[in-house]
Write a protein that holds these residues in place. Structure first.
Motif, mmCIF file in Angstrom:
data_model
loop_
_atom_site.group_PDB
_atom_site.id
_atom_site.type_symbol
_atom_site.label_atom_id
_atom_site.label_comp_id
_atom_site.label_asym_id
_atom_site.label_seq_id
_atom_site.Cartn_x
_atom_site.Cartn_y
_atom_site.Cartn_z
ATOM 1 N N ALA A 308 9.667 43.120 61.752
ATOM 2 C CA ALA A 308 8.443 43.409 61.006
ATOM 3 C C ALA A 308 8.670 43.277 59.500
ATOM 4 O O ALA A 308 7.833 42.723 58.769
ATOM 5 C CB ALA A 308 7.945 44.816 61.341
ATOM 6 N N LYS A 309 9.808 43.768 59.030
ATOM 7 C CA LYS A 309 10.107 43.692 57.598
ATOM 8 C C LYS A 309 10.310 42.241 57.164
ATOM 9 O O LYS A 309 9.808 41.815 56.116
ATOM 10 C CB LYS A 309 11.351 44.512 57.276
ATOM 11 N N VAL A 310 11.033 41.488 57.984
ATOM 12 C CA VAL A 310 11.277 40.076 57.665
ATOM 13 C C VAL A 310 9.962 39.301 57.593
ATOM 14 O O VAL A 310 9.733 38.507 56.677
ATOM 15 C CB VAL A 310 12.216 39.432 58.704
ATOM 16 N N CYS A 311 9.092 39.548 58.565
ATOM 17 C CA CYS A 311 7.800 38.856 58.580
ATOM 18 C C CYS A 311 6.959 39.202 57.357
ATOM 19 O O CYS A 311 6.304 38.326 56.765
ATOM 20 C CB CYS A 311 7.033 39.210 59.861
ATOM 21 N N ALA A 312 6.965 40.459 56.963
ATOM 22 C CA ALA A 312 6.210 40.875 55.781
ATOM 23 C C ALA A 312 6.744 40.207 54.519
ATOM 24 O O ALA A 312 5.974 39.746 53.662
ATOM 25 C CB ALA A 312 6.272 42.398 55.638
ATOM 26 N N LEU A 313 8.066 40.124 54.402
ATOM 27 C CA LEU A 313 8.676 39.486 53.235
ATOM 28 C C LEU A 313 8.357 37.996 53.179
ATOM 29 O O LEU A 313 8.096 37.442 52.099
ATOM 30 C CB LEU A 313 10.191 39.702 53.267
ATOM 31 N N LEU A 314 8.358 37.341 54.352
ATOM 32 C CA LEU A 314 8.034 35.920 54.389
ATOM 33 C C LEU A 314 6.580 35.675 53.988
ATOM 34 O O LEU A 314 6.276 34.699 53.281
ATOM 35 C CB LEU A 314 8.307 35.354 55.788
ATOM 36 N N SER A 315 5.683 36.537 54.450
ATOM 37 C CA SER A 315 4.272 36.399 54.077
ATOM 38 C C SER A 315 4.082 36.539 52.576
ATOM 39 O O SER A 315 3.336 35.771 51.937
ATOM 40 C CB SER A 315 3.425 37.447 54.810
ATOM 41 N N GLU A 316 4.755 37.514 51.990
ATOM 42 C CA GLU A 316 4.647 37.716 50.544
ATOM 43 C C GLU A 316 5.246 36.539 49.775
ATOM 44 O O GLU A 316 4.709 36.104 48.750
ATOM 45 C CB GLU A 316 5.351 39.023 50.143
ATOM 46 N N LYS A 317 6.360 36.028 50.283
ATOM 47 C CA LYS A 317 6.998 34.898 49.620
ATOM 48 C C LYS A 317 6.105 33.663 49.665
ATOM 49 O O LYS A 317 6.000 32.915 48.683
ATOM 50 C CB LYS A 317 8.341 34.598 50.295
ATOM 51 N N LEU A 318 5.429 33.452 50.795
ATOM 52 C CA LEU A 318 4.528 32.305 50.928
ATOM 53 C C LEU A 318 3.405 32.385 49.888
ATOM 54 O O LEU A 318 3.026 31.368 49.298
ATOM 55 C CB LEU A 318 3.950 32.256 52.340
ATOM 56 N N LYS A 319 2.890 33.571 49.668
ATOM 57 C CA LYS A 319 1.810 33.737 48.695
ATOM 58 C C LYS A 319 2.249 33.360 47.277
ATOM 59 O O LYS A 319 1.443 32.908 46.459
ATOM 60 C CB LYS A 319 1.312 35.188 48.702
ATOM 61 N N ARG A 320 3.555 33.552 47.004
ATOM 62 C CA ARG A 320 4.047 33.314 45.647
ATOM 63 C C ARG A 320 4.436 31.858 45.389
ATOM 64 O O ARG A 320 4.588 31.461 44.236
ATOM 65 C CB ARG A 320 5.252 34.215 45.369
ATOM 66 N N ILE A 321 4.600 31.077 46.450
ATOM 67 C CA ILE A 321 5.018 29.682 46.274
ATOM 68 C C ILE A 321 3.814 28.839 45.845
ATOM 69 O O ILE A 321 2.786 28.808 46.527
ATOM 70 C CB ILE A 321 5.616 29.110 47.575
ATOM 71 N N LYS A 322 3.946 28.164 44.735
ATOM 72 C CA LYS A 322 2.866 27.314 44.249
ATOM 73 C C LYS A 322 2.907 25.967 44.976
ATOM 74 O O LYS A 322 3.971 25.442 45.285
ATOM 75 C CB LYS A 322 2.998 27.102 42.743
ATOM 76 N N SER A 323 1.729 25.423 45.239
ATOM 77 C CA SER A 323 1.670 24.118 45.887
ATOM 78 C C SER A 323 2.046 23.042 44.886
ATOM 79 O O SER A 323 1.895 23.208 43.679
ATOM 80 C CB SER A 323 0.273 23.856 46.449
ATOM 81 N N GLY A 324 2.565 21.929 45.436
ATOM 82 C CA GLY A 324 2.958 20.827 44.573
ATOM 83 C C GLY A 324 4.417 20.458 44.755
ATOM 84 O O GLY A 324 5.205 21.213 45.333
ATOM 85 N N PRO A 325 4.818 19.294 44.253
ATOM 86 C CA PRO A 325 6.176 18.779 44.477
ATOM 87 C C PRO A 325 7.286 19.628 43.870
ATOM 88 O O PRO A 325 8.404 19.641 44.387
ATOM 89 C CB PRO A 325 6.132 17.377 43.839
ATOM 90 N N LYS A 326 7.020 20.340 42.790
ATOM 91 C CA LYS A 326 8.069 21.133 42.159
ATOM 92 C C LYS A 326 8.586 22.250 43.066
ATOM 93 O O LYS A 326 9.762 22.631 42.978
ATOM 94 C CB LYS A 326 7.548 21.734 40.845
ATOM 95 N N ALA A 327 7.728 22.769 43.918
ATOM 96 C CA ALA A 327 8.127 23.861 44.812
ATOM 97 C C ALA A 327 8.338 23.372 46.244
ATOM 98 O O ALA A 327 8.379 24.179 47.169
ATOM 99 C CB ALA A 327 7.079 24.973 44.777
ATOM 100 N N ALA A 328 8.485 22.052 46.421
ATOM 101 C CA ALA A 328 8.607 21.490 47.770
ATOM 102 C C ALA A 328 9.832 22.022 48.501
ATOM 103 O O ALA A 328 9.763 22.379 49.688
ATOM 104 C CB ALA A 328 8.659 19.964 47.703
ATOM 105 N N THR A 329 10.965 22.112 47.813
ATOM 106 C CA THR A 329 12.195 22.596 48.452
ATOM 107 C C THR A 329 12.062 24.056 48.862
ATOM 108 O O THR A 329 12.481 24.457 49.954
ATOM 109 C CB THR A 329 13.393 22.419 47.506
ATOM 110 N N GLU A 330 11.452 24.859 47.997
ATOM 111 C CA GLU A 330 11.257 26.276 48.302
ATOM 112 C C GLU A 330 10.337 26.448 49.505
ATOM 113 O O GLU A 330 10.587 27.275 50.388
ATOM 114 C CB GLU A 330 10.673 26.989 47.082
ATOM 115 N N TYR A 331 9.278 25.654 49.564
ATOM 116 C CA TYR A 331 8.345 25.718 50.687
ATOM 117 C C TYR A 331 9.026 25.254 51.973
ATOM 118 O O TYR A 331 8.838 25.845 53.041
ATOM 119 C CB TYR A 331 7.120 24.857 50.398
ATOM 120 N N HIS A 332 9.830 24.214 51.862
ATOM 121 C CA HIS A 332 10.549 23.680 53.005
ATOM 122 C C HIS A 332 11.480 24.748 53.600
ATOM 123 O O HIS A 332 11.533 24.957 54.815
ATOM 124 C CB HIS A 332 11.355 22.447 52.569
ATOM 125 N N SER A 333 12.224 25.451 52.748
ATOM 126 C CA SER A 333 13.140 26.499 53.202
ATOM 127 C C SER A 333 12.376 27.651 53.845
ATOM 128 O O SER A 333 12.803 28.217 54.853
ATOM 129 C CB SER A 333 13.980 27.019 52.029
#
Length: 485
Positions: A308-333
């Motif tokens: 549950a904690k891991v899932c919550a952290l992933l959801s929050e992290k997804l919200k913080r990742i900006k769309s676009g090529p600069k954050a492609a690696t972060e989104y991929h991970s």
């Protein structure tokens, strides 16, 4: 020393990683289990299983032919696998492998076992059943050495997924099942400081061996002997022997002997195990059948690393990742972490596949589909998808997925991988247009492409957090039905 993930800045918990996240300062108390490898159906595990089978049969053949030189050569190359950091070493990991100095002892242990003499010993996964003194640590380290080449390839794949650098390493030789010989090679491994690391998938480790003599003896042999005692001293035997009248027999209740009493009469040793298997081979067949049915990969996690904690952290992290090529690696991970968190062990052993067209680099992550239930099993077994693998493409776009991206994914489908692809993207403005395109491809038999947006990912993480596996399965099934409706 830090754990592997922290040292390499992955910012991922164990639940998000397909491999055991080891610490080079202290061994992780899990063991590679050859039976866990044997029962998997993915190509990587099949390759490992074949290497194990060929090696063990080569050793047995040498011993049976009296070729001690060959047997010593084969066993003498089994070095202590210090690079995996698995097992029960206290403090600094040292490995408890066979080692060349123990080759003669191991050969003698196998040769002198009653199972070897009888010809029953044929499988490495059964070694701990028959041979005294061979436990989970020795079997694990034997297996590690034999599949070292496959673990090197797995490590390469994981480093590719997370962008981790590797350096040259000259270590123990690699077993080549095709030539049935050991070969030396310079390989590339990631490091923690100056220490090389050989990554091991969570799917093949256990805290105890799936097949072990203590479990087989206690839960199957003693239980069988209890039932046999009741049958032997029951009503029919007593009546035939004339020791009881019909009336006495009818009212007799035969009490089962305790397992403690049976242990005194039939103490645990390799001879009693072999004797029972010889006389009642169905006992071993049933034991292995149960072991396969109940064999679930470990969920290794930290004390505060709840799903549950891991899932919550992933959801929050997804919200913080900006769309676009600069954050492609972060989104991929992040996408890789989501898939492992939500779908492990059904989807496992991710690897990177890439190609360059017209100067553009396109990366896919391919997951092995070894699910035994639900939607993913259905798609693996169905002829129209034959999804032994699921191909995942991540697009950190702020625009809609267009035809070129769909065509690229279609080009990855073949008879080996199957025809199931997942696209992870941020959002879709024209959902109908995209669905119509994917639906047309599905109806033509070209492939089945399922699209997951941010809202889908948040939903998957929520359902995983509350352990609603049924709802996760329904979500996948709903997306698939949209394609074929």
């Amino acid at each position: 020393m830090a754990k592997f993930s922290k040292y390499h800045g992955l910012k991922a918990s164990q639940a998000q990683l397909d491999f055991v996240d080891v610490n080079s300062s202290q061994d992780t108390p899990v063991f590679i289990d050859p039976f866990a490898i044997e029962i998997r159906s993915d190509p990587w595990s099949n390759d490992c299983a074949e290497a194990i089978r060929v090696f063990f049969h080569s050793v047995l053949a040498a011993l049976r032919n009296g070729d001690d030189g060959r047997a010593k050569y084969l066993l003498g190359q089994l070095h202590e696998p210090a690079e995996t950091y698995l097992g029960l070493s206290q403090g600094k990991p040292k490995g408890r492998g066979v080692g060349s100095f123990q080759a003669d002892l191991l050969a003698d242990a196998i040769r002198n076992s009653v199972a070897f003499e009888s010809g029953k010993l044929e499988d490495l996964s059964e070694l701990a059943l028959y041979v005294e003194g061979i436990g989970r640590d020795k079997v694990s380290d034997l297996t590690t050495n034999i599949i070292r080449a496959q673990l090197v390839e797995y490590t390469k794949n994981q480093c590719g997924v997370f962008g981790i650098s590797r350096s040259d390493y000259v270590g123990p030789p690699l077993w080549d099942a095709k030539t049935e010989e050991w070969r030396s090679a310079t390989i590339k491994l990631p490091y923690i400081g100056k220490k090389p690391v050989l990554l091991v998938p969570k799917t093949i480790v256990r805290r105890n061996l799936s097949l072990n003599s203590s479990d087989f003896y206690s839960k199957h042999i003693l239980t069988f002997l209890q039932a046999e005692h009741v049958a032997a001293h029951g009503s029919l035997t007593a009546l035939i022997r004339g020791k009881s009248s019909a009336a006495e027999v009818k009212n007799r209740v035969v009490k089962k002997p305790t397992k403690a009493k049976l242990k005194e009469i039939h103490p645990k040793n390799p001879s009693i195990i072999l004797e029972m298997i010889n006389e009642h081979p169905e006992l071993l067949e049933y034991y292995k059948k149960l072991a396969a049915e109940r064999n679930e990969p470990l969920t290794i996690s930290e004390k505060d690393d709840s799903v549950a904690k891991v899932c919550a952290l992933l959801s929050e992290k997804l919200k913080r990742i900006k769309s676009g090529p600069k954050a492609a690696t972060e989104y991929h991970s992040l996408a890789a972490g989501v898939i492992t968190t939500v779908f492990y062990p059904h989807l496992a052993l991710p690897s990177i596949e890439w190609e360059i067209n017209d100067g553009r680099k396109r990366v896919d992550v391919v997951y092995m589909n070894d699910s035994r239930e639900g939607f993913l099993q259905q798609r693996r077994d169905a002829g129209n998808t034959a999804a032994t693998m699921v191909i995942v493409e991540c697009k950190n776009y702020s625009k809609d997925i267009a035809n070129p991206e769909i065509d690229q994914l279609l080009g990855r489908f073949d008879n080996r991988r199957g025809k199931l692809g997942w696209v992870f993207c941020r959002k879709v403005d024209d959902e109908k247009r995209l669905l119509d395109r994917c639906r047309d491809l599905a109806k033509a038999g070209s492939g089945f492409i399922m699209v997951f947006t941010d809202s889908d990912i948040h939903e998957l993480l929520h359902l995983k957090a509350v352990s609603d596996e049924g709802a996760i399965n329904r979500l996948l099934l709903g997306k698939y039905k949209d394609l074929i409706s």
